[in-house]
Design a protein around this motif. Sequence first.
Motif, short mmCIF file in Angstrom:
data_model
loop_
_atom_site.label_atom_id
_atom_site.label_comp_id
_atom_site.label_asym_id
_atom_site.label_seq_id
_atom_site.Cartn_x
_atom_site.Cartn_y
_atom_site.Cartn_z
N THR A 160 0.64 -1.38 0.00
CA THR A 160 -0.01 -0.09 -0.04
C THR A 160 0.83 1.45 -0.03
O THR A 160 0.41 2.29 0.11
CB THR A 160 -0.92 0.13 1.31
N GLY A 161 2.09 1.02 0.00
CA GLY A 161 3.10 2.25 0.31
C GLY A 161 3.23 2.82 1.71
O GLY A 161 4.02 3.70 1.86
N THR A 162 2.67 2.05 2.60
CA THR A 162 2.99 2.49 4.18
C THR A 162 4.35 1.76 4.42
O THR A 162 4.82 0.60 4.14
CB THR A 162 1.96 1.65 4.98
N ILE A 163 5.24 2.89 4.78
CA ILE A 163 6.55 2.35 5.22
C ILE A 163 6.45 2.57 6.75
O ILE A 163 5.79 3.28 7.63
CB ILE A 163 7.57 3.72 5.06
N HIS A 164 6.77 1.21 7.51
CA HIS A 164 6.95 1.10 8.75
C HIS A 164 8.37 1.27 9.31
O HIS A 164 9.08 0.95 8.70
CB HIS A 164 6.61 -0.27 9.03
N MET A 165 8.38 2.29 10.46
CA MET A 165 9.73 2.61 10.94
C MET A 165 9.45 2.20 12.54
O MET A 165 8.72 2.74 13.15
CB MET A 165 9.67 4.32 11.03
N GLU A 166 9.97 1.08 12.63
CA GLU A 166 9.78 0.45 13.85
C GLU A 166 11.13 0.31 14.75
O GLU A 166 12.11 -0.30 14.24
CB GLU A 166 9.32 -1.07 13.99
N PHE A 167 11.34 1.34 15.30
CA PHE A 167 12.84 1.48 16.13
C PHE A 167 12.86 1.16 17.47
O PHE A 167 12.04 1.98 18.15
CB PHE A 167 13.58 2.85 15.68
N GLU A 168 13.67 0.67 18.07
CA GLU A 168 14.13 0.90 19.52
C GLU A 168 14.76 2.00 19.93
O GLU A 168 14.45 2.94 20.59
CB GLU A 168 14.87 -0.53 20.07
N ARG A 169 16.03 2.18 19.06
CA ARG A 169 16.64 3.42 19.11
C ARG A 169 16.82 4.13 17.80
O ARG A 169 17.79 3.69 17.00
CB ARG A 169 18.20 3.03 19.54
N PRO A 170 16.03 5.07 17.34
CA PRO A 170 16.08 5.57 16.02
C PRO A 170 17.40 6.14 15.96
O PRO A 170 18.15 6.83 16.79
CB PRO A 170 14.99 6.78 16.08
#
Length: 154
Positions: A80-90
């Motif tokens: 769908t174009g959704t980017i997941h940014m799943e960070f413990e420590r960005p």
Amino acid sequence: MSQTKYAVIGGIALVVVFGFIFFSTNNVGSITSNTVIDVPKQPIHWHPILEIIIDGKNIEIPENIGIGSVHDPVHTHDNTGTIHMEFERPTAKQMVLGYFFKVWGKKFSKECIFDYCTDKGTLRMTVNGRDNNDFEGYPMKDGDQIVIEYQSLS
Ligand SMILES: [Zn+2]
Ligand SMILES: [Zn+2]
């Protein structure tokens, strides 16, 4: 030296080599941002949305980008174009749009999207409906609607 010692040394060497490969493939050295990147200090789970239009056609952004033997903090779960940014420590390097393209293995800069470059067309990027000139250096935010549009010269 005993066999055990060789095995231990071999094991350490492997860890060092793989550690090096891991860190070097996660290094986005050349990407610079015009914007000061405000890196959150706490874990994040953000969902910017990316749309790519080339000569009027929407380009599919595939599912499972960044999901493999190494699960990258920046990835997709569907097309769908959704980017997941799943960070413990960005980190600043991994929060910019160019990092997503690096994970994807595609070219994106202010000059080119994939192999479509500004010598043969125009490249424009908008974020939430406004022109944006950060291109690959744009620090993505939760809920962003990012549109990259390329139009060939006719
Ligand atoms: Zn998510
Ligand atoms: Zn995820």
